[in-house]
Design a protein around this motif. Structure first.
Motif, PDB file in Angstrom:
ATOM      1  N   ARG A   1       0.547  -1.168  -0.074  1.00  0.00           N
ATOM      2  CA  ARG A   1       0.219   0.046  -0.418  1.00  0.00           C
ATOM      3  C   ARG A   1       0.780   1.063  -0.149  1.00  0.00           C
ATOM      4  NH1 ARG A   1      -3.517  -1.923   5.128  1.00  0.00           N
ATOM      5  NH2 ARG A   1      -4.296  -3.575   4.172  1.00  0.00           N
ATOM      6  N   GLU A   2       1.791   1.481   0.644  1.00  0.00           N
ATOM      7  CA  GLU A   2       2.864   2.280   1.165  1.00  0.00           C
ATOM      8  C   GLU A   2       3.193   3.061  -0.072  1.00  0.00           C
ATOM      9  OE1 GLU A   2       1.713   1.438   4.578  1.00  0.00           O
ATOM     10  OE2 GLU A   2       2.520   0.392   3.621  1.00  0.00           O
TER      11      GLU A   2
ATOM     12  N   PHE B   1       0.890   4.401  -2.846  1.00  0.00           N
ATOM     13  CA  PHE B   1       0.910   5.961  -2.093  1.00  0.00           C
ATOM     14  C   PHE B   1       2.073   6.303  -3.102  1.00  0.00           C
ATOM     15  CE2 PHE B   1      -2.345   4.450   1.403  1.00  0.00           C
ATOM     16  CZ  PHE B   1      -3.189   4.305   0.343  1.00  0.00           C
TER      17      PHE B   1
ATOM     18  N   THR C   1      -8.366   0.629   2.271  1.00  0.00           N
ATOM     19  CA  THR C   1      -9.144   1.465   2.166  1.00  0.00           C
ATOM     20  C   THR C   1     -10.794   1.622   1.967  1.00  0.00           C
ATOM     21  OG1 THR C   1      -8.103   1.551  -0.070  1.00  0.00           O
ATOM     22  CG2 THR C   1      -6.836   3.476   1.557  1.00  0.00           C
TER      23      THR C   1
ATOM     24  N   GLN D   1      -4.783   1.649   8.118  1.00  0.00           N
ATOM     25  CA  GLN D   1      -4.545   1.649   6.646  1.00  0.00           C
ATOM     26  C   GLN D   1      -4.405   3.307   7.366  1.00  0.00           C
ATOM     27  OE1 GLN D   1      -3.330   0.941   4.100  1.00  0.00           O
ATOM     28  NE2 GLN D   1      -2.418   3.210   3.841  1.00  0.00           N
ATOM     29  N   ASN D   2      -5.796   3.767   7.936  1.00  0.00           N
ATOM     30  CA  ASN D   2      -5.498   5.128   8.026  1.00  0.00           C
ATOM     31  C   ASN D   2      -4.645   5.331   9.306  1.00  0.00           C
ATOM     32  OD1 ASN D   2      -6.865   3.726   9.828  1.00  0.00           O
ATOM     33  ND2 ASN D   2      -8.118   5.801  10.050  1.00  0.00           N
TER      34      ASN D   2
ATOM     35  N   ARG E   1      -1.100   4.231   9.501  1.00  0.00           N
ATOM     36  CA  ARG E   1      -0.002   4.097   8.936  1.00  0.00           C
ATOM     37  C   ARG E   1       0.117   4.736   7.885  1.00  0.00           C
ATOM     38  NH1 ARG E   1      -1.243  -2.276   5.733  1.00  0.00           N
ATOM     39  NH2 ARG E   1       0.755  -1.575   4.487  1.00  0.00           N
ATOM     40  N   THR E   2      -0.639   5.339   7.760  1.00  0.00           N
ATOM     41  CA  THR E   2      -1.243   7.117   6.927  1.00  0.00           C
ATOM     42  C   THR E   2      -0.528   8.178   7.328  1.00  0.00           C
ATOM     43  OG1 THR E   2      -2.590   6.266   5.385  1.00  0.00           O
ATOM     44  CG2 THR E   2      -2.010   8.611   4.745  1.00  0.00           C
ATOM     45  N   ARG E   3      -1.102   7.882   8.838  1.00  0.00           N
ATOM     46  CA  ARG E   3      -0.806   8.959   9.529  1.00  0.00           C
ATOM     47  C   ARG E   3       0.700   8.959   9.991  1.00  0.00           C
ATOM     48  NH1 ARG E   3      -6.051   8.474  11.039  1.00  0.00           N
ATOM     49  NH2 ARG E   3      -5.537   7.630  13.005  1.00  0.00           N
TER      50      ARG E   3
ATOM     51  N   GLU F   1       2.605  10.073   7.452  1.00  0.00           N
ATOM     52  CA  GLU F   1       3.358  11.126   7.196  1.00  0.00           C
ATOM     53  C   GLU F   1       4.024  12.603   8.031  1.00  0.00           C
ATOM     54  OE1 GLU F   1       2.735  15.173   5.331  1.00  0.00           O
ATOM     55  OE2 GLU F   1       2.327  12.737   4.896  1.00  0.00           O
TER      56      GLU F   1
END
Length: 577
Positions: free
Chosen positions: A111-112, A115, A139, A306-307, A309-311, A314
């Motif tokens: 996923r990473e 993106f 997602t 996933q949210n 991991r995204t945060r 970031e």
């Protein structure tokens, strides 16, 4: 007479005067390669004016529509090597793509990485009015369905989520003109090749295909033979050579000092550090220990939503979190500038994992350091891995506070002031205790009076975890609350719910997990929690050493739908496997 050695090329003239030879101009620019002006201008705005070696070699053939096999290390610019030709080809269209039918496909393993590819290509796609979207797990599926319905030029997907769309008919691949596979060797390592083959078989046979990888193993070569006929191969490295701007060290530590050394490395000032552990639990444990010493570290692994991991990623990118502790799932999915130190906390599984972990630093010509924290019994294994990876690593004995550790990594003593622990994921699997068969209801078994302090408080997150009974500090006490029954706070004392006769072998035997025939919650009349493996008659026909038989009641009780699944709450003492 001695002369100083110079790295500047010189030419000798007739009068013996040394004249510096001017540095040759790059053979190609992006404009020379035939890219549209809008893309060249967008590249210049991002300070990208000269193609990298793999871009210089692969772009002309890729733009010409040939099948391309590219082999280069991570951080060498492979994304633009396949992404820019895709955008150049699609920019020739004057109409919009049809609903559910993307015009190009990029397959990636994580996923990473998906993106990252979208983020890398978006500026150049926007400059030409093209749409790029990701389709990955974790997602919202329906949101992706809606985006596909509106039409997509470039679909960047992971194999699993793309297979979901294909099965449900929300994505159709018969209009794919170009397919690119990034990190093909990792997809093979992760077991995705069956899905990859199925996807490629669904794309038009006469479409253009590009495959990029750091190494070409046997499985990847079989993929090339099947789906890349008449391809051209471009390679900048042999898959083993280390980056010249990267320094490798094997730091030998004594037992008991590894955590201290790791904490001093994490407390260094400046730059970003990524630490690699073998398991999810290992990641979380390292992160907790670092934060307890005042080091701003966060973990990244497949166990996070996933949210989350995204945060986390970031915050790592913008510098709020200087230390990232990750599993190998992130080794090829993290493309972050400014990572100048990679730490192998646990030895990698093989030399390929070593290279891909190391590839997080020394990207795009920057300098970087890679260190492996090695215990005495791991030295031979790590030196063998570095040798197979073509890396010449320097072995150094270090200890907490040593000058060698400081000079190699910039280590310093941590503050020792604990930071707040990472917030736990708020999903169903992380809630304490058994949640019942309907997670939307009041949550789990509430006892006979769910408003009282007794019973399992599934819907009250403020209560203590696990089955609370009438005395929350000791768990459910059965008919004898003074020490008999299930001892929540002390799993060694008494073990399990013992019914009215705690010394008998009936009831739930928390300290005897291997005997499935005695694992039912029986209460004083043989009723209660039976587990899925028991039948309506009870599961234990043995007679206790003393007292009457308590297994002759035929009440089935509540049957778990989870069999042997483990929970954080009422599940008896931890079971060894």
């Amino acid at each position: 007479m001695t002369h100083a050695v110079s790295n500047t090329p010189v030419s000798t003239t007739s009068d013996a005067t040394a004249v510096p030879t001017p540095v040759a101009a790059p053979a190609f620019t992006f404009a020379d390669l035939g890219l549209p002006e809008a893309v060249v201008a967008a590249l210049a705005r991002n300070s990208i004016t000269v193609p990298s070696p793999i871009q210089e070699k692969a772009l002309p053939d890729a733009i010409a529509g040939k099948n391309v096999l590219g082999r280069a290390q991570t951080g060498s610019g492979k994304t633009l090597a396949f992404g820019l030709p895709i955008l150049q080809r699609l920019s020739l269209h004057t109409d919009r793509p049809a609903a559910k039918r993307p015009r190009s496909l990029v397959l990636v393993p994580t996923r990473e990485l998906a993106f990252q590819v979208v983020e890398s290509l978006a500026p150049y796609a926007n400059a030409q009015g093209l749409r790029v979207m990701p389709a990955v797990g974790g997602t919202p599926f329906n949101k992706q369905v809606e985006q596909l319905r509106r039409g997509v030029d470039v679909l960047v997907a992971t194999p699993g989520r793309l297979a979901d769309h294909l099965r449900q008919g929300t994505c159709i691949l018969d209009s794919i003109e170009i397919t690119a596979l990034d990190e093909a060797d990792q997809m093979a390592d992760m077991g995705f090749l069956p899905e990859v083959r199925a996807v490629l078989a669904d794309t038009p046979a006469d479409g253009q295909r590009m495959l990029f990888s750091a190494t070409l193993d046997r499985e990847v070569q079989s993929l090339v033979r099947q789906f890349l006929p008449d391809h051209v191969e471009h390679s900048t490295q042999d898959g083993k050579a280390s980056v010249r701007t990267m320094d490798h060290y094997v730091l030998m530590v004594d037992r008991g000092q590894k955590d201290l050394v790791l904490s001093e490395i994490g407390a260094r000032e400046g730059g970003r550090t990524i630490m690699f552990a073998r398991t999810k639990l290992g990641c979380d444990g390292i992160t907790d220990r670092l934060r307890a010493l005042g080091i701003a570290a966060e973990s990244l692994h497949g166990g996070k939503a996933q949210n989350q991991r995204t945060r986390v990623l970031e915050r790592f990118k913008n510098g709020r979190t200087p230390v990232l502790v990750a599993t190998d799932v992130a080794a090829r999915g993290i493309h972050v500038d400014g990572i100048d130190l990679v730490v192998h906390v646990d030895p990698p599984a093989d030399h390929k994992d070593y290279l891909h972990r190391a590839g997080r630093t020394a990207r795009a010509g920057e300098k970087g350091t890679v260190v492996a924290i090695v215990l005495p019994n791991q030295r031979r294994q790590v030196l063998r891995l570095t040798g197979m990876a073509g890396v010449k690593a320097t072995a150094v004995n270090v200890s907490p506070g040593s000058a060698e550790l400081n000079s190699i990594t910039g280590a310093k003593k941590p503050t020792g002031e604990p930071l707040r622990a990472e917030s736990a994921p708020r999903d169903r699997n992380s809630r304490p205790g058994y949640q019942g068969s309907n997670p939307r209801s009041g949550g789990g078994y509430q006892g006979s009076n769910p408003r009282s302090s007794g019973g399992y408080q599934g819907s009250n997150p403020r209560s203590s975890e696990g089955y609370q009974g009438d005395r929350p500090r000791t768990g459910y006490q059965g008919s004898n609350p003074r020490g008999e029954g299930y001892q929540g706070s002390n799993p060694r004392s008494g073990g399990g719910y013992q019914g009215s006769n705690p010394r008998s072998s009936e009831g739930y035997q928390g300290d005897r997990p291997r005997r499935s025939d005695s694992s039912s919650y029986r209460g004083s009349e043989g009723r209660g929690y039976e587990g899925r493996g028991s039948d309506n008659r009870g599961s234990d026909n043995r007679r206790p050493a003393s007292g009457p038989r308590q297994d002759e009641h035929r009440s089935g009780g509540f049957r778990s739908r989870t069999e042997r699944r483990s929970y954080d709450g009422f599940d008896g003492p931890a079971r060894s496997h």
